[in-house]
Motif scaffolding. Structure first.
Motif, short mmCIF file in Angstrom:
data_model
loop_
_atom_site.label_atom_id
_atom_site.label_comp_id
_atom_site.label_asym_id
_atom_site.label_seq_id
_atom_site.Cartn_x
_atom_site.Cartn_y
_atom_site.Cartn_z
N ALA A 290 23.30 40.74 34.21
CA ALA A 290 24.03 40.59 35.47
C ALA A 290 23.37 39.70 36.51
O ALA A 290 24.05 39.14 37.36
CB ALA A 290 24.29 41.96 36.08
N TYR B 278 30.10 39.35 33.86
CA TYR B 278 29.34 40.21 34.78
C TYR B 278 28.33 39.43 35.61
O TYR B 278 27.63 40.01 36.44
CB TYR B 278 28.65 41.32 33.99
CG TYR B 278 28.67 42.65 34.70
CD1 TYR B 278 29.84 43.41 34.73
CD2 TYR B 278 27.55 43.15 35.36
CE1 TYR B 278 29.88 44.63 35.38
CE2 TYR B 278 27.58 44.36 36.01
CZ TYR B 278 28.75 45.09 36.02
OH TYR B 278 28.80 46.31 36.69
N TYR C 178 29.51 47.60 27.99
CA TYR C 178 28.61 48.22 28.97
C TYR C 178 27.49 49.09 28.38
O TYR C 178 26.54 49.43 29.09
CB TYR C 178 29.37 49.10 30.00
CG TYR C 178 30.35 48.34 30.85
CD1 TYR C 178 29.93 47.52 31.88
CD2 TYR C 178 31.72 48.48 30.64
CE1 TYR C 178 30.83 46.84 32.68
CE2 TYR C 178 32.64 47.81 31.43
CZ TYR C 178 32.18 46.99 32.45
OH TYR C 178 33.08 46.32 33.24
N ILE D 252 24.25 45.09 29.77
CA ILE D 252 24.84 44.63 31.03
C ILE D 252 24.00 43.56 31.70
O ILE D 252 23.35 43.78 32.74
CB ILE D 252 25.08 45.81 32.01
CG1 ILE D 252 25.77 46.99 31.31
CG2 ILE D 252 25.94 45.33 33.19
CD1 ILE D 252 26.08 48.17 32.21
N SER E 175 34.40 38.05 41.81
CA SER E 175 33.44 39.12 41.57
C SER E 175 32.01 38.66 41.72
O SER E 175 31.15 39.41 42.18
CB SER E 175 33.64 39.72 40.18
OG SER E 175 34.95 40.22 40.04
N ASP F 38 28.05 38.23 29.75
CA ASP F 38 29.10 39.10 29.22
C ASP F 38 28.53 40.49 28.99
O ASP F 38 27.62 40.67 28.17
CB ASP F 38 29.64 38.51 27.91
CG ASP F 38 30.83 39.28 27.34
OD1 ASP F 38 31.22 40.30 27.94
OD2 ASP F 38 31.35 38.86 26.29
N ALA F 39 29.07 41.48 29.70
CA ALA F 39 28.57 42.85 29.58
C ALA F 39 29.15 43.59 28.37
O ALA F 39 28.75 44.73 28.09
CB ALA F 39 28.88 43.64 30.86
#
Length: 388
Positions: free
Chosen positions: A376, A331, A350, A374, A276, A346-347
């Motif tokens: 990122a 994330y 969310y 979130i 990802s 770490d999201a």
């Protein structure tokens, strides 16, 4: 007398308006971990914020040795720019440093914000519709754009890459690429763009656009896999491109591309594993994968390191620390290019504060801090540019 009273009334009205401008102050968290002198003095972290919430924020990790411990500052952008619109906007999608400037892609707010690295003071912004990711080369920024609004359907337009002068912040050119282009990177004199076609589900795009930087025109497309996302180059001139899959039967995967005898980039193979996000340092490609399947409603999470020279998986464990197993939704990942310690983002759920976790080079856990919503995207600040 009436005129004087009118002037006084106007002044009072202006003063009242000024009191409505509230400065949103940053929040400090002391990690309790002693700072160590290094060429890297800090790190900006861009929090995406849940789409539609207008809650993208910018944090700063102070790694300088000017203080006894490492400190984390949440939401510094509003404090440093009190006259700007509160918060950055809707969905922070990329964060990069080029020279003395910090570039922030704010996706659904259709803009790229540019600030000073040393003080995080806003310099200006570039209006780009549904902008996604950044790449830089010889004084220009290249910004991928979905062009159309956030809307799933078969009538979405082809995407574009915009060319921006990094000094004047003016758009100087653009080129049409595939559908919903995401990450882009440069090898030699060519710009490679991963086209996702994510709005056209199930008719995803499956190509990488190749742009000649001399003419700034698309010269070809490379067929790789559906729903492409990441596109990174390594020190050997290879490309590493990820596919999100279709979230049902076809899972996420990572592919490597290298030049053929004619110098044309071609797919060479895949590793059959979900990736990802990734960060390449030397021969090591650090990654995490979060492969969600709508049929099973399960999310399979993996971590690991790939050797980009041998194309082999070195390990499927970045760390054995229990803190890794407690991450709810990875994330983002970034690796210190000098010391090889690394950070995972770490999201969580969310919609509330996320977490940034730091691990030493050997994978042992060091500390964690609370972030915005979130977390990122991150960029290291080096010593030649003063930290905020």
């Amino acid at each position: 007398m009436k005129r004087i009273c009118l002037y006084i009334s106007l002044l009072l009205a202006l003063a009242a308006c000024r009191t409505d401008d509230q400065i949103i102050y940053s929040e400090e968290q002391d990690t309790g971990v002693k700072s160590v002198k290094s060429e890297i003095v800090g790190m900006y972290l861009l929090n995406e914020g849940n789409m539609g919430s207008n809650k993208s924020t910018l944090d700063y990790l102070d790694l300088s040795a000017s203080d006894s411990t490492i400190r984390y500052w949440r939401n510094i952008y509003s404090e440093r720019n009190p006259t700007a619109v509160k918060e950055l906007g809707d969905v922070g999608n990329d964060c990069k440093i080029y020279g003395s400037r910090l570039w922030l892609v704010i996706n659904c707010s259709n803009k790229v914000e540019v600030a000073t690295v040393d003080s995080c003071r806003k310099i200006g912004k570039i209006d780009i519709p549904n902008c996604r990711y950044l790449a830089f080369h010889e004084g220009y920024a290249y910004v991928s754009s979905y062009v159309g609004p956030v809307e799933v359907g078969g009538n979405t337009p082809l995407g574009r890459v915009y060319k921006v002068d990094t000094l004047t912040l003016q758009k100087v050119d653009s080129v049409v690429v595939g559908y919903q282009p995401d990450e882009l990177c440069i090898v030699g004199n060519r710009l490679y763009v991963a086209n996702s076609g994510g709005y056209r589900v199930p008719d995803y795009d499956h190509t990488v656009s190749v742009i000649n930087l001399s003419t700034f025109r698309e010269e070809s497309k490379i067929d790789v896999a559906i729903n492409l996302h990441r596109c990174r180059a390594d020190q050997y001139g290879q490309l590493w491109v990820t596919s999100r899959g279709d979230y049902f039967g076809q899972g996420s995967n990572i592919y490597w591309l290298s030049p053929d005898e004619n110098g044309q980039m071609q797919p060479q193979g895949s590793l059959g594993m979900a990736v990802s996000d990734l960060c390449i340092v030397g021969d090591s490609l650090y990654f995490y994968g979060a492969d969600f399947n709508f049929l099973t409603m399960e999310n399979q999470i993996t971590y690991g390191i790939i050797n980009v020279r041998t194309h082999q998986v070195v390990t499927t464990e970045l760390s054995q620390a229990p803190e890794v197993k407690n991450i709810e939704m990875p994330y983002g990942i970034i690796v210190n290019p000098l010391e090889r310690d690394f950070y995972l983002m770490d999201a969580k759920n969310y919609v509330s504060s996320g977490q940034l976790l730091h691990f030493r080079k050997d994978g042992t856990f060091d500390y964690s801090v609370w972030t915005g919503d979130i977390p990122a995207h991150a960029a290291f600040v080096f010593k030649q540019t003063n930290n905020p």
